[in-house]
Design an enzyme around this catalytic site. Structure first.
Site, mmCIF file in Angstrom:
data_model
loop_
_atom_site.group_PDB
_atom_site.id
_atom_site.type_symbol
_atom_site.label_atom_id
_atom_site.label_comp_id
_atom_site.label_asym_id
_atom_site.label_seq_id
_atom_site.Cartn_x
_atom_site.Cartn_y
_atom_site.Cartn_z
ATOM 1 N N ASP A 74 31.379 39.801 57.515
ATOM 2 C CA ASP A 74 31.060 38.577 58.452
ATOM 3 C C ASP A 74 32.330 38.055 58.951
ATOM 4 O OD1 ASP A 74 29.259 37.179 60.041
ATOM 5 O OD2 ASP A 74 28.147 36.405 58.258
ATOM 6 N N HIS A 75 32.202 36.805 59.149
ATOM 7 C CA HIS A 75 33.588 36.012 59.760
ATOM 8 C C HIS A 75 34.728 36.547 58.780
ATOM 9 C CE1 HIS A 75 30.301 32.774 60.363
ATOM 10 N NE2 HIS A 75 30.100 33.903 61.424
ATOM 11 N N HIS A 81 24.810 40.824 56.148
ATOM 12 C CA HIS A 81 26.155 40.490 56.275
ATOM 13 C C HIS A 81 26.708 40.182 55.030
ATOM 14 C CE1 HIS A 81 24.925 38.366 60.612
ATOM 15 N NE2 HIS A 81 25.008 39.530 60.457
ATOM 16 N N TYR A 108 36.099 36.109 64.157
ATOM 17 C CA TYR A 108 35.804 37.141 64.672
ATOM 18 C C TYR A 108 37.095 38.106 65.066
ATOM 19 C CZ TYR A 108 30.903 36.693 63.991
ATOM 20 O OH TYR A 108 29.771 36.434 63.544
ATOM 21 N N HIS A 138 17.717 35.977 60.715
ATOM 22 C CA HIS A 138 19.155 35.676 59.912
ATOM 23 C C HIS A 138 18.825 34.139 59.363
ATOM 24 C CE1 HIS A 138 23.328 33.915 59.404
ATOM 25 N NE2 HIS A 138 23.586 35.189 59.630
ATOM 26 N N CYS A 142 22.238 37.409 54.695
ATOM 27 C CA CYS A 142 23.533 36.968 54.871
ATOM 28 C C CYS A 142 23.943 36.196 53.530
ATOM 29 C CB CYS A 142 23.572 36.203 56.134
ATOM 30 S SG CYS A 142 25.351 35.383 56.591
HETATM 31 C C1 DNO Z 1 27.520 33.760 62.986
HETATM 32 C C2 DNO Z 1 26.426 34.692 63.064
HETATM 33 C C3 DNO Z 1 25.183 33.944 63.548
HETATM 34 C C4 DNO Z 1 24.073 35.189 63.798
HETATM 35 C C5 DNO Z 1 22.803 34.513 64.371
HETATM 36 C C6 DNO Z 1 21.672 35.386 64.392
HETATM 37 O O1 DNO Z 1 28.602 34.538 62.885
HETATM 38 O O2 DNO Z 1 26.211 35.324 61.930
HETATM 39 O O3 DNO Z 1 25.580 33.199 64.659
HETATM 40 O O4 DNO Z 1 24.581 35.866 64.791
HETATM 41 O O5 DNO Z 1 22.356 33.241 63.643
HETATM 42 O O6 DNO Z 1 20.828 35.013 65.390
#
Ligand code: DNO
Length: 364
Positions: free
Chosen positions: A316-317, A271, A330, A206, A244
């Site tokens: 993602d978020h 993501h 989340y 990531h 991401c």
């Molecule tokens: C946040 C996530 C990160 C991700 C880590 C991967 O929401 O995208 O915490 O899980 O960086 O190791």
């Protein structure tokens, strides 16, 4: 594109598998054994428990996020070999359960960092916010003091029980340069990629979030050039990235659609989320809709379509909307809306292509 949804586990998430099941087009959960500290082997029995829970709702567990990397590996300490061996064992156990992708990161000390988890947006919702000045002005010593004195300072990804070791960690990183961190990542990849390959698993790093050094700690997975360098460290399909859009997009210079085109066959997991950047370096997370933020979500989804992307994707978020009580970023509602937006773009591109492929004259 294969849609998946992050789930933190029974008793650890306000969102249930039954509710996730009702989001159109979700085929699997993105999960982890969050209670197992980095450096310890994930027991096969625990992995199988999650698999069973997921399968009761017709979900697969193909994507793990994250198997965290022990700090000694990032620091390059002699003890790292022990933790790397444990990591390899975890990969083997995950393979036995059919896992296909392992997301991880190589950020020293902290995972993603925000300064406010509930920043009020104009529409009345709240979302994760990063105020650059606050982070820039907090030197490592100041940070240790702030956390020690004020437990409300939020550091997502940072377990409070590790608070005590923060000072020692910062001291240890004083001797680790950016190039050292690259070397330590190289060492780690040389060890684990052959195991992942043998297990038919793709490792997917990531990017650093935000994609620049913070608190005087080096960060290396930050931009196009660095991702190219990372993929060459061990030039094998099992050495991939979790692309991401939100993490990389915080830097104005990062063009995510271009990255998708260049790195297509090395992106097992994506993501997709939007953020709104401000001129002073602050950014706030927004809905997934392109117009609400600074990230060209439509071009991103189109780029994935163009390269024939068959990897896993998760929204993602999300913002916190409709008074939902959930883990910061989340919740169920806004991420579900995000999914429908992503499908909307994908399906219309797909449909447009079908129309295009039709013979121009239909004879009856
Ligand atoms: C946040 C996530 C990160 C991700 C880590 C991967 O929401 O995208 O915490 O899980 O960086 O190791």
């Amino acid at each position: 594109m294969r849609m998946v949804f992050r789930w933190f586990g029974a008793g650890n998430d306000s969102v249930s598998l039954a509710h996730i099941r009702q989001i159109p087009g979700v085929e699997g959960i993105v999960w982890a054994l969050h209670d197992i500290p980095p450096g310890e082997v994930w027991p096969l029995s625990r992995i199988m428990e999650v698999k069973e829970q997921a399968e009761q709702h017709q979900f697969h567990i193909d994507v793990v996020e994250s198997v965290n990397v022990h700090e000694d590996i990032k620091l390059g300490l002699p003890t790292r070999d022990r933790y790397i061996e444990a990591y390899k064992q975890t990969i083997k156990h995950l393979a036995k359960a059919g896992v296909k992708v392992i997301c991880y990161n190589f950020m020293p000390v902290f995972d993603w960092v925000r300064t406010d988890l509930y920043k009020k947006l104009e529409d009345g919702s709240t979302a994760l916010f990063y105020e650059k000045k606050v982070v820039d002005e907090m030197n490592p010593k100041g940070l240790v003091e702030t956390i020690a004195s004020n437990k409300t300072f939020t550091m997502p990804g940072w377990e409070p029980e590790r608070l005590a070791s923060l000072k020692t960690l910062f001291e240890a990183y004083e001797h680790v340069s950016t190039e050292d961190l690259w070397d330590h990542l190289h060492y780690f990849l040389q060890e684990v990629i052959p195991v992942a390959e043998a297990c038919d698993i793709k490792m997917a790093i990531h990017p650093d979030d935000p994609p620049w050094p913070i608190f005087g700690l080096p960060r290396i997975v930050t931009n196009h050039d660095n991702i190219r360098r990372l993929l060459k460290l061990v030039d094998h399909p099992a050495n991939g990235i979790t692309l991401c859009s939100g993490a990389l997009g915080a830097d104005l210079n990062n063009q995510v659609p271009e990255m998708i085109r260049e790195f297509a066959d090395r992106i097992p997991f994506a993501h997709i989320r939007n953020i709104k950047r401000f001129d002073n370096g602050d950014f706030v997370e927004t809905s997934h809709r392109e117009q609400d933020g600074s990230i060209d979500i439509v071009s991103i989804v189109k780029a994935y379509h163009e390269v024939g992307f068959t990897g896993y994707v998760r929204p993602d978020h999300g913002r916190h909307i409709w008074d939902e009580q959930c883990r910061p970023g989340y919740g169920l509602y806004d991420r579900a809306l995000g999914i429908m937006y992503l499908w909307g773009i994908w399906d219309s591109v797909q449909n447009g292509q079908r129309m295009h492929d039709l013979p121009s004259q239909i004879t009856i």
